[in-house]
Design a protein around this motif. Structure first.
Motif, PDB file in Angstrom:
ATOM      1  N   ASP A   1       1.807   4.863   4.180  1.00  0.00           N
ATOM      2  CA  ASP A   1       2.160   5.742   5.300  1.00  0.00           C
ATOM      3  C   ASP A   1       2.213   4.962   6.607  1.00  0.00           C
ATOM      4  O   ASP A   1       3.100   5.182   7.455  1.00  0.00           O
ATOM      5  CB  ASP A   1       1.148   6.878   5.415  1.00  0.00           C
ATOM      6  CG  ASP A   1       1.217   7.839   4.234  1.00  0.00           C
ATOM      7  OD1 ASP A   1       2.264   7.879   3.550  1.00  0.00           O
ATOM      8  OD2 ASP A   1       0.202   8.531   3.966  1.00  0.00           O
ATOM      9  N   SER A   2       1.269   4.061   6.783  1.00  0.00           N
ATOM     10  CA  SER A   2       1.260   3.257   8.012  1.00  0.00           C
ATOM     11  C   SER A   2       2.503   2.386   8.098  1.00  0.00           C
ATOM     12  O   SER A   2       3.092   2.196   9.182  1.00  0.00           O
ATOM     13  CB  SER A   2      -0.005   2.392   8.066  1.00  0.00           C
ATOM     14  OG  SER A   2      -1.165   3.204   8.112  1.00  0.00           O
TER      15      SER A   2
ATOM     16  N   ASP B   1       5.491   4.445   9.052  1.00  0.00           N
ATOM     17  CA  ASP B   1       5.529   4.767  10.485  1.00  0.00           C
ATOM     18  C   ASP B   1       5.908   3.574  11.342  1.00  0.00           C
ATOM     19  O   ASP B   1       6.299   3.739  12.510  1.00  0.00           O
ATOM     20  CB  ASP B   1       4.161   5.301  10.941  1.00  0.00           C
ATOM     21  CG  ASP B   1       3.821   6.630  10.279  1.00  0.00           C
ATOM     22  OD1 ASP B   1       4.761   7.337   9.843  1.00  0.00           O
ATOM     23  OD2 ASP B   1       2.608   6.947  10.181  1.00  0.00           O
TER      24      ASP B   1
END
Length: 365
Positions: free
Chosen positions: A115-116, A119
């Motif tokens: 997820d990081s 992003d």
């Protein structure tokens, strides 16, 4: 239903050998097969551990390389660097997916790192208008540092999860190995017991006919010849038992004929003996006239010999019953026995003027 019997003792021995060898062969086969499975499992586990360890090391290096590439793009804003950053991020995401697919359990740290990375886009890294504004540039740099600080923490957590997962794989493999070894020990023990049982069974099967033969031969000498001999076992032993039964039957017939002969001859001897004794009694009672002293002595000897002959005939009949009787040994006085024998031959000794002296210290036998 008759139980199958081998043709020969050799066939029975070979049958017992191969029957006892079969469980041992199965035990060896199971052992080799189990060791092969353990070796294959260990090879597969080694390849898997090496693969995930290498993939984890590549991920660690790719995260550092991605951070360096992001800072370069943030500082320079070059489009080529942005394209290279995008490709490296895509490769890193793919490796994270591969790593999670190889592990037995899923990790929230891997999902958080993914997820990081999702992003972390080019728009968030692009300097844009902040390049001319030092304050905006400083804020953009702080956001970049904060993002990679989180990614670094997640990278460390993924590394710990990877080491823990590898330990779990090794522990599970050890448990599987112990279970396989326990099953192998149980199988080998069962087959060893089966081998022992087969050896005992065939030892009994081989030894029983020999014991039966020994017992039957012993009974021939102690219990007489009237019982029938039946031997079970290999056909060779059965034939030997048949020959022994034939011999017993012949001996039994011979013994019956001997007894019949002895009864017949005893009867034939008793008839003239009765007349002889009756005549001797008449002479001894002077029915036919008076006798001289010497004649009286001769008549008495004839009477005594007739009685002795009668006793011998009866002993001959009793001799037939000796095998069925229990004999009792008794001491015999030798002196009276010798004197009785000499009295029986006194007439012949007097006729030949013979003289017998008895000397010795043995009085009983």
């Amino acid at each position: 239903m008759a139980f199958w019997q081998p043709r020969s003792v050799l066939q029975l021995l070979l049958l017992g050998f191969f029957a006892a060898l079969a469980p041992l062969s199965l035990a060896i086969l199971f052992t080799v097969q189990t060791l092969g499975e353990l070796a294959e499992n260990n090879r597969e586990l080694t390849r898997e551990v090496v693969s995930v360890t290498r993939l984890g090391q590549e991920i660690q290096g790719d995260v550092l390389e991605l951070e360096r590439r992001a800072r370069q793009f943030h500082a320079l804003g070059d489009a080529d660097l942005g394209e290279l950053f995008s490709r490296e991020r895509a490769v890193l995401l793919d490796k994270l997916g591969q790593l999670e697919g190889k592990m037995p359990t899923r990790s929230p740290d891997v999902a958080g790192l993914q997820d990081s990375l999702d992003d972390l886009t080019l728009e968030a890294l692009s300097p844009g208008a902040s390049a001319a504004d030092p304050e905006q540039a400083a804020l953009s740099g702080q956001r970049l540092d904060q993002a990679f600080s989180v990614i670094t923490g997640q990278r460390s957590a993924v590394q710990k999860w990877l080491l823990s997962s590898v330990d779990q794989l090794l522990a599970r493999n050890q448990e599987d190995t112990d279970a396989i070894i326990d099953a192998l020990v149980l199988q080998v023990s069962s087959l060893a017991l089966a081998t022992l049982a087969l050896l005992l069974f065939f030892a009994y099967w081989i030894n029983k006919p020999v014991q039966d033969l020994t017992q039957e031969i012993h009974l021939l000498g102690t219990a007489g010849l009237s019982h029938t001999i039946e031997i079970s076992g290999p056909q060779e032993v059965q034939m030997l038992g048949s020959k022994l039964e034939w011999l017993r039957s012949r001996l039994h017939d011979t013994d019956q004929q001997k007894q019949q002969f002895l009864r017949h001859i005893s009867h034939e001897l008793k008839t003239p003996l009765a007349s002889l004794r009756e005549g001797a009694d008449l002479l001894a009672e002077h029915v036919t006239g008076g006798l001289s002293a010497q004649q009286q002595e001769i008549v008495e000897i004839v009477r005594q010999n007739g009685i002795e002959l009668q006793r011998l005939i009866e002993n001959l009949l009793d001799f037939n019953q000796v095998p069925n009787q229990h004999l009792t040994l008794e001491d015999i006085r030798i002196d009276p026995l010798l004197r009785g024998l000499l009295d029986n031959y006194r007439i012949a000794m007097d006729k030949k003027a013979l003289r017998v002296d008895m000397r010795g210290s043995v009085h009983t036998w």
